[in-house]
Design a protein around this motif. Structure first.
Motif, mmCIF file in Angstrom:
data_model
loop_
_atom_site.group_PDB
_atom_site.id
_atom_site.type_symbol
_atom_site.label_atom_id
_atom_site.label_comp_id
_atom_site.label_asym_id
_atom_site.label_seq_id
_atom_site.Cartn_x
_atom_site.Cartn_y
_atom_site.Cartn_z
ATOM 1 N N VAL A 138 0.815 -1.211 0.000
ATOM 2 C CA VAL A 138 0.000 0.000 0.000
ATOM 3 C C VAL A 138 0.850 1.263 0.000
ATOM 4 O O VAL A 138 0.356 2.349 -0.335
ATOM 5 C CB VAL A 138 -0.979 0.010 1.193
ATOM 6 C CG1 VAL A 138 -1.985 -1.127 1.064
ATOM 7 C CG2 VAL A 138 -0.248 -0.057 2.519
ATOM 8 N N SER A 139 2.125 1.150 0.314
ATOM 9 C CA SER A 139 3.021 2.309 0.258
ATOM 10 C C SER A 139 3.136 2.856 -1.166
ATOM 11 O O SER A 139 3.451 4.048 -1.359
ATOM 12 C CB SER A 139 4.412 1.939 0.780
ATOM 13 O OG SER A 139 4.965 0.870 0.021
ATOM 14 N N ASN A 140 2.852 2.024 -2.177
ATOM 15 C CA ASN A 140 2.900 2.480 -3.574
ATOM 16 C C ASN A 140 1.848 3.555 -3.867
ATOM 17 O O ASN A 140 2.000 4.332 -4.807
ATOM 18 C CB ASN A 140 2.663 1.300 -4.531
ATOM 19 C CG ASN A 140 3.771 0.276 -4.499
ATOM 20 O OD1 ASN A 140 4.921 0.582 -4.786
ATOM 21 N ND2 ASN A 140 3.434 -0.951 -4.146
ATOM 22 N N PHE A 141 0.779 3.561 -3.093
ATOM 23 C CA PHE A 141 -0.316 4.499 -3.354
ATOM 24 C C PHE A 141 0.020 5.948 -2.978
ATOM 25 O O PHE A 141 -0.632 6.873 -3.454
ATOM 26 C CB PHE A 141 -1.578 4.083 -2.592
ATOM 27 C CG PHE A 141 -2.231 2.836 -3.112
ATOM 28 C CD1 PHE A 141 -2.633 2.739 -4.437
ATOM 29 C CD2 PHE A 141 -2.468 1.755 -2.269
ATOM 30 C CE1 PHE A 141 -3.251 1.596 -4.918
ATOM 31 C CE2 PHE A 141 -3.092 0.611 -2.734
ATOM 32 C CZ PHE A 141 -3.489 0.533 -4.064
ATOM 33 N N GLU A 142 1.012 6.141 -2.119
ATOM 34 C CA GLU A 142 1.306 7.486 -1.647
ATOM 35 C C GLU A 142 1.650 8.418 -2.815
ATOM 36 O O GLU A 142 2.581 8.154 -3.578
ATOM 37 C CB GLU A 142 2.457 7.475 -0.645
ATOM 38 C CG GLU A 142 2.736 8.840 -0.046
ATOM 39 C CD GLU A 142 3.737 8.804 1.093
ATOM 40 O OE1 GLU A 142 4.119 9.890 1.577
ATOM 41 O OE2 GLU A 142 4.138 7.687 1.506
ATOM 42 N N GLY A 143 0.869 9.463 -2.977
ATOM 43 C CA GLY A 143 1.092 10.438 -4.041
ATOM 44 C C GLY A 143 0.654 9.983 -5.413
ATOM 45 O O GLY A 143 0.847 10.702 -6.397
ATOM 46 N N GLU A 164 -5.622 6.841 4.571
ATOM 47 C CA GLU A 164 -4.524 6.045 5.130
ATOM 48 C C GLU A 164 -3.479 5.719 4.075
ATOM 49 O O GLU A 164 -2.274 5.728 4.349
ATOM 50 C CB GLU A 164 -5.075 4.753 5.732
ATOM 51 C CG GLU A 164 -4.022 3.851 6.349
ATOM 52 C CD GLU A 164 -4.605 2.565 6.883
ATOM 53 O OE1 GLU A 164 -3.821 1.653 7.234
ATOM 54 O OE2 GLU A 164 -5.856 2.450 6.949
ATOM 55 N N TRP A 165 -3.910 5.433 2.859
ATOM 56 C CA TRP A 165 -2.976 5.087 1.792
ATOM 57 C C TRP A 165 -2.338 6.321 1.141
ATOM 58 O O TRP A 165 -1.450 6.179 0.308
ATOM 59 C CB TRP A 165 -3.702 4.273 0.720
ATOM 60 C CG TRP A 165 -4.096 2.900 1.171
ATOM 61 C CD1 TRP A 165 -3.713 2.250 2.312
ATOM 62 C CD2 TRP A 165 -4.973 1.992 0.479
ATOM 63 N NE1 TRP A 165 -4.286 1.008 2.384
ATOM 64 C CE2 TRP A 165 -5.061 0.811 1.266
ATOM 65 C CE3 TRP A 165 -5.684 2.057 -0.720
ATOM 66 C CZ2 TRP A 165 -5.828 -0.283 0.892
ATOM 67 C CZ3 TRP A 165 -6.448 0.971 -1.097
ATOM 68 C CH2 TRP A 165 -6.527 -0.197 -0.305
ATOM 69 N N LYS A 166 -2.818 7.499 1.486
ATOM 70 C CA LYS A 166 -2.272 8.775 0.988
ATOM 71 C C LYS A 166 -2.380 8.884 -0.535
ATOM 72 O O LYS A 166 -1.457 9.346 -1.221
ATOM 73 C CB LYS A 166 -0.819 8.947 1.443
ATOM 74 C CG LYS A 166 -0.653 8.954 2.959
ATOM 75 C CD LYS A 166 0.802 9.097 3.384
ATOM 76 C CE LYS A 166 0.930 9.068 4.900
ATOM 77 N NZ LYS A 166 2.349 9.170 5.346
ATOM 78 N N ALA A 187 0.961 8.623 -15.952
ATOM 79 C CA ALA A 187 2.060 8.221 -15.066
ATOM 80 C C ALA A 187 1.590 8.100 -13.621
ATOM 81 O O ALA A 187 0.675 8.810 -13.188
ATOM 82 C CB ALA A 187 3.194 9.241 -15.158
ATOM 83 N N ASN A 188 2.222 7.180 -12.895
ATOM 84 C CA ASN A 188 1.973 6.990 -11.462
ATOM 85 C C ASN A 188 0.479 6.763 -11.180
ATOM 86 O O ASN A 188 -0.098 7.364 -10.268
ATOM 87 C CB ASN A 188 2.488 8.189 -10.656
ATOM 88 C CG ASN A 188 2.675 7.858 -9.177
ATOM 89 O OD1 ASN A 188 2.893 6.718 -8.804
ATOM 90 N ND2 ASN A 188 2.602 8.881 -8.327
ATOM 91 N N THR A 189 -0.130 5.897 -11.985
ATOM 92 C CA THR A 189 -1.557 5.613 -11.863
ATOM 93 C C THR A 189 -1.777 4.100 -11.775
ATOM 94 O O THR A 189 -1.118 3.327 -12.477
ATOM 95 C CB THR A 189 -2.339 6.186 -13.060
ATOM 96 O OG1 THR A 189 -2.164 7.598 -13.081
ATOM 97 C CG2 THR A 189 -3.827 5.862 -12.968
#
Length: 266
Positions: A138-143, A164-166, A187-189
């Protein structure tokens, strides 16, 4: 689930298929089943045809045959199904996961499947972090931005966890293939979707992969009816009980249909 009227289902419907024969001398009682034929192997259109097939269609046929109903299947948009059931002779059968929010609006049957997971579809080139169990961290979701199909439990999962997942941004789409294209083009999606749908998408998109999400539990599917329609749900529960009886190989009828239609959807 976002609420819509029954009229919205009728306008969105692209296929109305009768899958039970009429009696020659007397008319059977009708059972209406609302679904969305974009969720293989549960419900999808047969290649080269408008015929709707899949596990949920077989469940609908089984219920209709057991109680001698004339069956009418209406293919509409998923986010309209729960809101649109107002008739006493109607069911929603579309891989509908149990959620407390939904259970306030409809009657749920007993569960007929309990192994549905939310997954993330991503470009292989993005190389996200996976856990030791190969879950999507879930850290991948940040931003990041997440996309999903409107009205699904994927949307509910995001709404419940976005803080919580930011998660930085989110967007919903009527069709999951449109959400997939947005993921590939931006990108980053990441695309969040049920694992069985994820498997089908990845099978036809070699540049993509998918993983279940760290810490997100499995979901269970049930049939839904109008709130308070316990009489029809009791009939559904009897049919489900029969379908879940295991044979000598340890498989029930749902398992067999699942294997059959997963092969057809590949």
């Amino acid at each position: 689930m976002k609420l819509k009227t029954l009229a919205a289902i009728a306008l969105a419907a692209t296929t109305v298929t009768s899958v039970a024969s009429f009696a020659s001398c007397s008319e059977k009682n009708k059972l209406i089943v609302y679904t969305e034929a974009g969720f293989a192997p549960w419900e999808f259109t047969k290649e080269g045809s408008t015929e709707i097939i899949g596990v949920d269609v077989e469940i609908a046929k089984y219920i209709a045959n057991k109680y001698d109903y004339e069956l009418e299947i209406i293919n509409g948009s998923f986010d309209s199904i729960v809101a649109g059931i107002s008739e006493d002779n109607a069911l929603g059968i579309a891989g509908i996961s149990w959620k407390a929010e939904r259970a306030e609006k409809v009657e749920y049957s007993d569960f007929y499947y309990g192994g549905a997971f939310q997954s993330v579809v991503y470009l292989k080139s993005s190389n996200p972090t996976l856990t030791e169990d190969n879950d999507f961290a879930v850290s991948n979701f940040e931003g990041a931005k997440v996309v999903y199909q409107t009205g699904t439990t994927s949307q509910m999962t995001i709404d419940e966890n976005k803080t919580e997942w930011k998660i930085a941004a989110q967007a919903d789409f009527k069709e999951v293939v449109a959400a997939l294209q947005e993921m590939k083009d931006t990108a980053n999606t990441y695309l969040i979707v049920d694992s069985q749908v994820a498997a089908q998408l990845v099978a036809s998109n070699n540049d993509c992969a998918y993983s279940t999400i760290e810490g997100v539990d499995a979901e269970s599917y049930g049939v839904v009816a109008k709130k308070g329609n316990t009489e029809l749900i009791a009939k559904v529960n009897e049919a489900i009980k029969e379908l879940l009886v295991k044979d000598d190989d340890g498989k029930n009828q749902i398992d067999k249909w699942l294997a059959q239609y997963e092969a057809m959807a590949e």
